[in-house]
Design a protein around this motif. Structure first.
Motif, short mmCIF file in Angstrom:
data_model
loop_
_atom_site.label_atom_id
_atom_site.label_comp_id
_atom_site.label_asym_id
_atom_site.label_seq_id
_atom_site.Cartn_x
_atom_site.Cartn_y
_atom_site.Cartn_z
N CYS A 4 0.86 -1.18 0.00
CA CYS A 4 0.00 0.00 0.00
C CYS A 4 0.89 1.23 0.00
CB CYS A 4 -0.95 0.00 1.19
SG CYS A 4 -0.16 0.32 2.77
N HIS A 5 0.32 2.35 -0.31
CA HIS A 5 1.10 3.59 -0.24
C HIS A 5 0.29 4.67 0.47
CE1 HIS A 5 -1.26 4.43 -3.91
NE2 HIS A 5 -1.17 5.68 -3.51
N ILE A 6 0.99 5.48 1.19
CA ILE A 6 0.36 6.61 1.88
C ILE A 6 1.29 7.81 1.80
CG2 ILE A 6 -1.03 5.25 3.48
CD1 ILE A 6 1.12 5.69 5.60
N ASP A 7 0.71 8.98 1.82
CA ASP A 7 1.49 10.22 1.88
C ASP A 7 1.59 10.59 3.35
OD1 ASP A 7 1.71 10.44 -0.91
OD2 ASP A 7 -0.28 11.34 -1.02
N LEU A 8 2.81 10.59 3.86
CA LEU A 8 3.03 10.87 5.28
C LEU A 8 3.31 12.34 5.53
CD1 LEU A 8 5.40 7.90 6.19
CD2 LEU A 8 3.02 8.19 6.87
N PRO A 9 2.87 12.86 6.66
CA PRO A 9 3.25 14.22 7.03
C PRO A 9 4.75 14.25 7.32
CG PRO A 9 1.87 13.20 8.74
CD PRO A 9 1.96 12.24 7.62
N PRO A 10 5.38 15.39 7.19
CA PRO A 10 6.84 15.48 7.32
C PRO A 10 7.38 15.04 8.69
CG PRO A 10 5.88 17.63 6.80
CD PRO A 10 4.76 16.65 6.85
N TYR A 11 6.57 15.10 9.74
CA TYR A 11 7.10 14.73 11.05
C TYR A 11 7.32 13.23 11.20
CZ TYR A 11 2.11 13.94 12.13
OH TYR A 11 0.81 13.54 12.12
N TRP A 12 6.78 12.40 10.29
CA TRP A 12 7.06 10.96 10.34
C TRP A 12 8.30 10.68 9.50
CZ3 TRP A 12 5.81 7.56 13.68
CH2 TRP A 12 4.58 7.60 14.34
N ASP A 13 9.45 10.76 10.14
CA ASP A 13 10.69 10.46 9.43
C ASP A 13 11.35 9.19 9.94
OD1 ASP A 13 11.41 11.46 11.87
OD2 ASP A 13 12.86 12.90 11.12
N ASP A 14 10.87 8.64 11.05
CA ASP A 14 11.41 7.41 11.62
C ASP A 14 10.49 6.25 11.22
OD1 ASP A 14 12.28 5.27 13.14
OD2 ASP A 14 12.54 6.45 14.98
N MET A 15 10.88 5.54 10.15
CA MET A 15 10.03 4.49 9.60
C MET A 15 9.94 3.27 10.53
SD MET A 15 8.80 5.75 6.88
CE MET A 15 8.89 7.37 7.62
N GLU A 16 10.97 2.96 11.27
CA GLU A 16 10.91 1.85 12.22
C GLU A 16 9.91 2.14 13.33
OE1 GLU A 16 12.09 -1.37 12.44
OE2 GLU A 16 12.49 -0.95 10.33
N LYS A 17 9.92 3.38 13.82
CA LYS A 17 8.97 3.75 14.86
C LYS A 17 7.54 3.70 14.32
CE LYS A 17 7.83 7.38 18.15
NZ LYS A 17 8.15 8.71 18.67
N LEU A 18 7.35 4.19 13.11
CA LEU A 18 6.02 4.15 12.50
C LEU A 18 5.55 2.71 12.34
CD1 LEU A 18 3.60 5.48 11.13
CD2 LEU A 18 4.92 5.51 9.01
N LYS A 19 6.43 1.83 11.92
CA LYS A 19 6.07 0.41 11.77
C LYS A 19 5.62 -0.17 13.10
CE LYS A 19 9.16 -2.89 11.28
NZ LYS A 19 10.17 -3.81 10.73
#
Length: 138
Positions: A4-19
């Motif tokens: 899937c794809h999503i457009d993230l806001p700029p404050y989400w730069d830590d992909m491991e944390k988001l996962k």
């Protein structure tokens, strides 16, 4: 292996944390394996080069816990399926397999691989193609 794809806001730069956050919030049936940055023009549906589907047939007693995921058939000839499934490989017009109301430019698809195999009490039909029509995979 869904994408899937999503457009993230700029404050989400830590992909491991988001996962980790997503996996805590998602139901048990879903799990995020990885998150990567892609080009802005990437689209999960339209940029995919190949897609695959597996259809599962069970030849033993019906099980209510599997009813949403498995087709139950009593008399299945695996050798006949293996012989006939090979006919799908190649480029074919699948117009007769799609649901009415589909908005596609072409109903022709390329099936790269199609085969069947047995795993325990299950027969698995596997199809890999450059795409499928709406409801072609139902």
């Amino acid at each position: 292996m869904q994408v899937c794809h999503i457009d993230l806001p700029p404050y989400w730069d830590d992909m491991e944390k988001l996962k980790k956050v997503l996996n805590k919030m998602l139901c048990d049936a879903l799990h995020v394996k990885r998150i990567i940055h892609v080009k802005d023009d990437f689209h999960a549906r339209y940029s995919a080069k190949k897609r695959s589907y597996r259809y599962i047939i069970k030849t033993k007693q019906k099980n209510p816990f599997e009813s949403d995921f498995v087709t139950f058939l009593e008399d299945v000839n695996l050798q006949q399926i293996q012989q006939n499934i090979a006919l799908f490989v190649g480029e074919h017009d699948f117009r007769q397999f799609m649901k009415t109301g589909s908005d596609v430019k072409s109903t022709t698809r390329i099936i790269y691989r199609a085969f069947a195999y047995q795993h325990k009490d299950y027969i698995v039909l596997y199809f890999e193609a450059n795409g499928f029509l709406r409801s072609q995979s139902d």
